[in-house]
Design a protein around this motif. Structure first.
Motif, short mmCIF file in Angstrom:
data_model
loop_
_atom_site.label_atom_id
_atom_site.label_comp_id
_atom_site.label_asym_id
_atom_site.label_seq_id
_atom_site.Cartn_x
_atom_site.Cartn_y
_atom_site.Cartn_z
N LEU A 1 37.88 32.78 52.21
CA LEU A 1 38.18 31.55 53.21
C LEU A 1 39.29 31.50 53.20
N MET A 2 40.20 32.16 52.80
CA MET A 2 41.69 32.37 53.82
C MET A 2 40.68 32.90 55.06
N GLU B 1 45.94 20.98 56.23
CA GLU B 1 44.66 20.94 56.15
C GLU B 1 43.34 21.86 55.58
N ALA B 2 44.49 22.93 56.56
CA ALA B 2 43.54 24.36 55.93
C ALA B 2 43.71 24.47 54.13
N THR B 3 45.28 25.00 54.02
CA THR B 3 45.77 25.68 52.61
C THR B 3 45.29 25.00 51.60
N PRO C 1 44.32 30.20 44.75
CA PRO C 1 44.75 31.31 45.08
C PRO C 1 43.87 32.42 45.02
N VAL C 2 45.16 32.81 46.62
CA VAL C 2 44.83 34.41 46.74
C VAL C 2 44.77 35.60 46.44
N LEU D 1 50.53 33.63 51.51
CA LEU D 1 49.55 32.29 52.59
C LEU D 1 51.03 32.44 54.06
N ASP D 2 52.15 31.55 53.22
CA ASP D 2 53.25 31.73 54.42
C ASP D 2 53.33 32.78 55.39
#
Length: 502
Positions: free
Chosen positions: A299-300, A344-346, A351-352, A357-358
């Motif tokens: 998904l990420m 919008e996406a995040t 959780p990955v 993520l940043d």
């Protein structure tokens, strides 16, 4: 190397190549096929084949060589090039400063072109030595609707493959017939490993191959669904269509002639579900992440990288950019992408594990900005009807449904509107756009009605499902489309970029 004689790439010439070119030190004559791969293109050669080459270079995996298979008319060229070069090709990693690191990849040891001899392909698949069948057949190659999830049993190629006493021609027909033969001979089924950019690619592969098999025989379909393993995976390496000047650059730098080289970025990632019927190569020894659940990583990547590519595609083209790095280096585009990714996406991601993520999002923008890749906007604009429903529309749906339906969608709606504006077939200066899409004619016809009927493009429910019934999305979409028509893409992006929270 200017003025020097060039050396054609073949097995008997690699020992004499320029010392700057890394070459296989393993004995390719000892490598046997364990993987049959459908869809040998630039990405496969920059990614999976590279990982297997790394394993071979370490002295292992000699029973995991790759046999490539082509099924489409365009694959004839790959057949001819690999035949002339003994399966060898060059992979050049290009750094932002212009540095090239080039290696000859030797992991593809066979290539079969199915239209030449479908029986040979089936028997290669049925061979007990074949333990993995891998796929990069593109998002559209799985023959299912992203809106309904249904397998298209009425597709002409599928119907032809189901005709009695006819040798199959599609990947579904070839793989299924091979599984039938293995079952009859008492040979365990191979693993089918999708490496395509689809959410739940292993689940989709299981559903579509089982659906095809069920059209042959219901019990066969049930067996495929239960007995064959279809691991999910996330694959990532930006690999553009080979630039026209790549072969000349290899000649200039190294005195080397490669008829179809691959040029790619330094970054590479492969996250793979560890679920295989008959074992697998030791991919974790060469940097592949073997995990129990691929979904968070998948998904990420799909909703941050692939969907952001769609933002750069249509808005970039309409703004006058033709190369990806040019648009990605524009400050307004960078802020627009960050706003889309952050707001919008995040919120739609899980959780990955192990990923900041940043940092990942900022790294993406730097990757997009690499001028050495030479990736084209046109590549990103192709086959949108296969890409947008799988990469971007799920973000919109989740944002409409989540947090009491209050999730932000302005950037995503603008990307969809930019696709609709692009599909009109001419740019902001009236120059023609060559729209490349399997639904090209119907999309262009709808797009050309939208100045009078601004929701015309959304009326295609095979692409958009019920989004035309979602008032909040339609309002955001129409606002963006009117801005694109009245003010243009640059001004539309700039306005949304100004509201990006740092």
């Amino acid at each position: 190397m200017n003025g020097a004689t060039t050396t054609a790439l073949r097995a008997d010439t690699i020992d004499g190549l320029a010392p700057e070119v890394s070459v296989p030190t393993y004995d390719r004559s000892r490598v046997r096929t364990g993987i049959v791969h459908f869809g040998v293109g630039g990405f496969h050669r920059a990614h999976q084949a590279m990982y297997i080459d790394r394993l071979l270079e370490q002295g292992g995996a000699t029973d995991w060589g790759i046999c490539g298979v082509g099924v489409l008319p365009a694959d004839r060229r790959m057949r001819d090039v690999l035949a002339a070069q003994d399966g060898l090709y060059t992979l050049s990693v290009t750094e932002p400063d212009g540095t090239w690191r080039t290696r000859v990849i030797g992991s593809i040891i066979e290539y079969l072109y199915a239209p030449d001899d479908p029986e040979a392909v089936i028997e290669k698949l049925a061979d007990p030595a074949t333990r993995i069948v891998s796929l990069t057949i593109t998002e559209g190659g799985y023959n299912f609707s992203a809106t309904t999830g249904e397998f298209d049993a009425a597709a002409p190629a599928i119907r032809a493959d189901l005709a009695p006493d006819r040798l199959p021609r599609t990947v579904f027909g070839l793989v299924t017939e091979a599984l039938v033969r293995r079952r009859a001979r008492g040979i365990a089924p191979f693993t089918v490993m999708s490496c395509d950019n689809i959410e739940g690619n292993g689940h989709i592969a299981r559903a579509t191959f089982a659906a095809f098999a069920r059209l042959r025989d219901r019990e066969l379909g049930d067996w495929v669904e239960s007995a064959v393993r279809f691991p999910n995976s996330m694959v990532d390496r930006i690999t553009p269509v080979t630039p026209a000047e790549a072969s000349a650059e290899l000649s200039r730098r190294y005195g080397l002639e490669d008829r179809w080289p691959v040029v790619t970025e330094p970054f590479t990632q492969w996250v793979l579900e560890d679920s295989f019927t008959l074992g697998r190569p030791d991919l974790d020894d060469v940097g592949v992440q073997l995990v129990a659940d691929v979904a968070p990583y998948e998904l990420m990547k799909l909703r941050l990288l692939n969907a952001s590519h769609q933002a750069l595609a249509y808005l970039g083209y309409l703004s006058g950019y033709r190369l990806v790095h040019e648009a990605a280096q524009d400050p307004d585009f960078r802020r627009f992408l960050l706003r889309y990714m952050d707001r919008e996406a995040t919120p739609t991601l899980r959780p990955v594990p192990g990923v900041d993520l940043d940092r990942y999002k900022h790294t993406l923008i730097e990757r997009f900005s690499n001028p050495a890749i030479g990736d084209t906007i046109a590549r990103l604009c192709a086959e949108s009807s296969d890409r947008i429903p799988k990469w971007l529309l799920p973000v919109i749906r989740q944002q409409l449904g989540g947090r009491q339906g209050s999730g932000e969608i302005d950037c995503a709606a603008t990307i969809v509107a930019a696709w609709a504006r692009y599909a009109e077939g001419f740019d902001e200066h009236g120059e023609p756009i060559d729209v490349i899409d399997r639904l090209r004619d119907q999309l262009k016809a709808l797009a050309r009605r939208q100045r009078d009927d601004p929701t015309a493009f959304l009326s295609d429910r095979t692409v958009f499902g019920d989004l035309i019934d979602q008032t909040r999305f339609v309002d955001a979409y129409v606002t963006a489309l009117r801005s694109l028509h009245a003010r243009g893409a640059e001004a539309t992006v700039a306005e949304l970029a100004r509201d990006e929270r740092q």
